[in-house]
Design a protein around this motif. Structure first.
Motif, mmCIF file in Angstrom:
data_model
loop_
_atom_site.group_PDB
_atom_site.id
_atom_site.type_symbol
_atom_site.label_atom_id
_atom_site.label_comp_id
_atom_site.label_asym_id
_atom_site.label_seq_id
_atom_site.Cartn_x
_atom_site.Cartn_y
_atom_site.Cartn_z
ATOM 1 N N ASP A 107 0.846 -1.191 0.000
ATOM 2 C CA ASP A 107 0.000 0.000 0.000
ATOM 3 C C ASP A 107 0.885 1.245 0.000
ATOM 4 O O ASP A 107 1.356 1.697 1.031
ATOM 5 N N GLN A 108 1.087 1.792 -1.182
ATOM 6 C CA GLN A 108 1.992 2.922 -1.337
ATOM 7 C C GLN A 108 1.554 4.137 -0.522
ATOM 8 O O GLN A 108 2.372 4.825 0.086
ATOM 9 N N ARG A 109 0.250 4.403 -0.496
ATOM 10 C CA ARG A 109 -0.233 5.617 0.162
ATOM 11 C C ARG A 109 -0.653 5.398 1.615
ATOM 12 O O ARG A 109 -0.990 6.357 2.318
ATOM 13 N N LYS A 110 -0.672 4.155 2.042
ATOM 14 C CA LYS A 110 -1.011 3.808 3.430
ATOM 15 C C LYS A 110 -2.410 4.256 3.839
ATOM 16 O O LYS A 110 -2.649 4.614 4.989
ATOM 17 N N PHE A 111 -3.355 4.225 2.892
ATOM 18 C CA PHE A 111 -4.758 4.507 3.194
ATOM 19 C C PHE A 111 -5.554 3.220 3.381
ATOM 20 O O PHE A 111 -6.753 3.265 3.657
ATOM 21 N N GLY A 112 -4.921 2.077 3.216
ATOM 22 C CA GLY A 112 -5.608 0.809 3.390
ATOM 23 C C GLY A 112 -5.772 0.470 4.857
ATOM 24 O O GLY A 112 -5.372 1.216 5.759
ATOM 25 N N ALA A 113 -6.362 -0.706 5.105
ATOM 26 C CA ALA A 113 -6.628 -1.106 6.486
ATOM 27 C C ALA A 113 -6.500 -2.612 6.622
ATOM 28 O O ALA A 113 -6.891 -3.369 5.728
ATOM 29 N N VAL A 114 -5.935 -3.038 7.756
ATOM 30 C CA VAL A 114 -5.897 -4.440 8.144
ATOM 31 C C VAL A 114 -6.352 -4.491 9.598
ATOM 32 O O VAL A 114 -5.650 -4.026 10.495
ATOM 33 N N LEU A 115 -7.539 -5.027 9.814
ATOM 34 C CA LEU A 115 -8.153 -5.029 11.143
ATOM 35 C C LEU A 115 -8.527 -6.457 11.544
ATOM 36 O O LEU A 115 -8.551 -7.363 10.709
ATOM 37 N N TRP A 116 -8.870 -6.641 12.804
ATOM 38 C CA TRP A 116 -9.230 -7.956 13.338
ATOM 39 C C TRP A 116 -10.450 -7.802 14.229
ATOM 40 O O TRP A 116 -10.549 -6.857 15.006
ATOM 41 N N THR A 117 -11.410 -8.705 14.075
ATOM 42 C CA THR A 117 -12.562 -8.719 14.961
ATOM 43 C C THR A 117 -12.888 -10.144 15.357
ATOM 44 O O THR A 117 -12.755 -11.072 14.549
ATOM 45 N N GLU A 118 -13.309 -10.319 16.591
ATOM 46 C CA GLU A 118 -13.782 -11.624 17.051
ATOM 47 C C GLU A 118 -15.304 -11.662 17.147
ATOM 48 O O GLU A 118 -15.874 -12.661 17.589
ATOM 49 N N ASP A 119 -15.948 -10.584 16.706
ATOM 50 C CA ASP A 119 -17.404 -10.529 16.626
ATOM 51 C C ASP A 119 -17.849 -10.853 15.204
ATOM 52 O O ASP A 119 -17.023 -11.005 14.296
ATOM 53 N N GLU A 120 -19.132 -10.946 14.982
ATOM 54 C CA GLU A 120 -19.671 -11.156 13.649
ATOM 55 C C GLU A 120 -19.208 -9.999 12.758
ATOM 56 O O GLU A 120 -19.527 -8.837 13.025
#
Length: 270
Positions: free
Chosen positions: A107-120
């Motif tokens: 991600d060149q511009r660093k506007f992306g996202a990598v997240l984690w959830t343990e909910d639905e």
């Protein structure tokens, strides 16, 4: 930015290489993306990846205890590679699997996202208020008419609103409105039932064609194998300002709606 067809192309490209495999190691080189990347190094190792799904422009990588939520931002991409392949400057995260397969997030511009959830995941704040999928059974002319009635905003803005329908980005909104013969400046509430039916069908047709051809190559997008999409070859109006309309030879006009480049043929779109 990657739109729905590009994200779907990425999903289809990476899934066969990683579904059913277990995470061995997570390498985070840059944790400051749109939101801070959670400590996946302690969460994911040993977990099996059960599925790779898409909701709008989000990718959902599911395990038994939780789900990764990925967004490619403005210029992100995912590649399948090997640990021996040296990372580049903008290769921020490697998901390394037990068989040495690597899913690499760039991600060149660093506007992306990598997240984690343990909910639905569908109840996550980023997903819970999204509209229906444009290729799903819930999206048709009757639905579009119900959301357009008494609305004064431009129809192009309506179909680009992710609370109305997900994944209709700027390129495909322009193309669908041209295919449906509808002026993008028309007030949404002025559309008839027949016009809403035409527009819903055009959205489905344009997105399906783009997915079949691998997405649209604009600036940074490439699929999981590093190969660009090919739908740009089939664009009828987007990026053709001043050129002859392919239907009637009138010049294609360029203007802005909501700060987004908008293209139309004044003759064919009414």
């Amino acid at each position: 930015m990657p739109e729905l067809p590009e994200v779907e192309t990425s999903r289809a490209g990476i899934a066969p290489h990683i579904v059913g495999k277990s995470f061995r190691e997570i390498i985070i080189r840059q944790a400051r993306l749109r939101w801070p990347v959670p400590p996946l190094q302690t969460t994911l190792p040993g977990l099996e990846l059960l599925s790779v799904a898409r909701r709008g422009k989000y990718l959902l990588l599911a395990t038994q205890p939780g789900c990764l939520i990925l967004h490619l931002g403005m210029s992100g991409n995912l590649r399948i590679t090997h640990p021996d392949h040296a990372p580049g400057k903008h290769d921020h995260i490697d998901f390394v699997f037990a068989d040495d397969t690597v899913l690499r997030f760039n991600d060149q511009r660093k506007f992306g996202a990598v997240l984690w959830t343990e909910d639905e995941p569908q109840l996550h704040a980023l997903l819970r208020d999204l509209g229906p999928e444009p290729l799903g059974a819930d999206f048709d002319g009757a639905y579009l008419l119900s959301r357009a009635q008494k609305r004064s905003l431009a129809v192009k803005s309506l179909i680009m609103d992710s609370h109305i329908v997900v994944g209709v980005g700027n390129i495909y909104a322009n193309e669908a409105l041209f295919m449906a013969g509808i002026d993008p400046l028309r007030a949404a509430g002025s559309l008839s039932a027949a016009e809403c039916g035409r527009l819903a069908a055009a959205i489905r047709q344009v997105l399906s064609a783009a997915i079949a051809q691998g997405g649209t190559t604009l600036r940074d997008f490439a699929n999981a194998d590093g190969k660009p999409g090919y739908f740009k070859q089939s664009l009828n109006v987007y990026g053709r300002a001043g050129l002859d309309c392919l239907n009637c030879a009138a010049p294609i006009e360029l203007f802005k709606i909501g700060q987004r480049a908008t293209y139309r043929c004044r003759v064919c779109q009414v």
